[in-house]
Design a protein around this motif. Structure first.
Motif, mmCIF file in Angstrom:
data_model
loop_
_atom_site.group_PDB
_atom_site.id
_atom_site.type_symbol
_atom_site.label_atom_id
_atom_site.label_comp_id
_atom_site.label_asym_id
_atom_site.label_seq_id
_atom_site.Cartn_x
_atom_site.Cartn_y
_atom_site.Cartn_z
ATOM 1 N N ILE A 2 -0.673 35.386 32.784
ATOM 2 C CA ILE A 2 0.503 34.802 33.452
ATOM 3 C C ILE A 2 0.070 33.689 34.398
ATOM 4 O O ILE A 2 0.709 32.637 34.476
ATOM 5 N N GLN A 3 -1.033 33.876 35.102
ATOM 6 C CA GLN A 3 -1.563 32.828 35.983
ATOM 7 C C GLN A 3 -1.834 31.557 35.171
ATOM 8 O O GLN A 3 -1.449 30.456 35.570
ATOM 9 N N ARG A 4 -2.506 31.696 34.042
ATOM 10 C CA ARG A 4 -2.823 30.536 33.192
ATOM 11 C C ARG A 4 -1.567 29.878 32.658
ATOM 12 O O ARG A 4 -1.488 28.652 32.571
ATOM 13 N N GLN A 21 6.240 38.980 39.497
ATOM 14 C CA GLN A 21 5.953 40.379 39.176
ATOM 15 C C GLN A 21 5.735 40.411 37.671
ATOM 16 O O GLN A 21 6.622 40.055 36.898
ATOM 17 N N ALA A 22 4.526 40.768 37.232
ATOM 18 C CA ALA A 22 4.174 40.811 35.812
ATOM 19 C C ALA A 22 4.245 42.248 35.326
ATOM 20 O O ALA A 22 3.554 43.125 35.858
ATOM 21 N N LYS A 23 5.067 42.477 34.318
ATOM 22 C CA LYS A 23 5.255 43.830 33.784
ATOM 23 C C LYS A 23 4.815 43.873 32.328
ATOM 24 O O LYS A 23 5.511 43.396 31.443
ATOM 25 N N ARG A 24 3.632 44.425 32.092
ATOM 26 C CA ARG A 24 3.118 44.595 30.736
ATOM 27 C C ARG A 24 3.502 46.001 30.288
ATOM 28 O O ARG A 24 2.808 46.962 30.544
ATOM 29 N N VAL A 50 10.347 37.705 37.427
ATOM 30 C CA VAL A 50 9.774 38.859 36.742
ATOM 31 C C VAL A 50 9.480 38.420 35.315
ATOM 32 O O VAL A 50 10.359 37.921 34.606
ATOM 33 N N ILE A 51 8.219 38.585 34.913
ATOM 34 C CA ILE A 51 7.801 38.252 33.557
ATOM 35 C C ILE A 51 7.350 39.545 32.901
ATOM 36 O O ILE A 51 6.495 40.252 33.447
ATOM 37 N N THR A 52 7.916 39.856 31.739
ATOM 38 C CA THR A 52 7.622 41.124 31.090
ATOM 39 C C THR A 52 7.386 40.969 29.594
ATOM 40 O O THR A 52 7.861 40.007 28.984
#
Length: 161
Positions: free
Chosen positions: A10-12, A52-55, A81-83
């Motif tokens: 997600i950072q990249r 907020q990263a939700k894998r 929110v990225i999931t």
């Protein structure tokens, strides 16, 4: 891919999208902040963004996650929110609620599309495509066999080499 690797992914992605100063902050007690980045637009504005990263492999992101992220935001920050999953109707309603700071949402299909469009974590593989070409079959057949007619008899002769 574990949660830590997902946060780096997600950072990249944020960096490729033009965010600056992107850093992974996810750890125990991070108050819902996994990645922090700043979107700057030609000196006109600067938008600090908390992600907020939700894998997740099962279940969908609920309104509770949206509320927790919103609670972790400072006044000048934007939340996303990225999931890998999807969002419940409650989460969608909460993220866009009137009178509250909006929270951006990127679900699994949108995330995959962003990764593909930005060439992150994907590779292109060339695969030979075979198709039937009736024209070449007929031409090949004519080359292999010579047909002669004698009255009503048809005889096939193989060409001599």
């Amino acid at each position: 891919m574990d949660q830590g690797d997902f946060e780096v992914l997600i950072q990249r992605l944020l960096e490729r999208l033009g965010y600056e100063d992107a850093e992974v902050r996810g750890k125990t007690g991070d108050a819902g902040v996994d990645v922090y980045a700043v979107l700057r637009l030609h000196g006109m504005t600067s938008v600090p963004t908390v992600v907020q990263a939700k894998r997740w492999t099962s279940g969908n992101v609920s309104g509770k996650v949206i509320r927790e992220l919103r609670g972790a935001l400072h006044v000048d920050e934007h939340g996303v929110v990225i999931t890998t999953a999807n969002f419940t109707p409650e989460a969608i309603s909460e993220a866009t609620a009137q009178g509250k700071a909006p929270v951006g949402m990127v679900d699994g299909p949108a995330l995959v599309q962003l990764l593909i469009e930005n060439g992150i974590g994907v590779s292109t593989v060339s695969v030979p495509l075979r198709r039937l070409d009736p024209g070449s079959v007929l031409a090949e057949s004519k080359e292999r066999c010579h047909v002669t007619r004698h009255d009503t008899t048809v005889r096939r002769e193989r060409p001599r080499h």
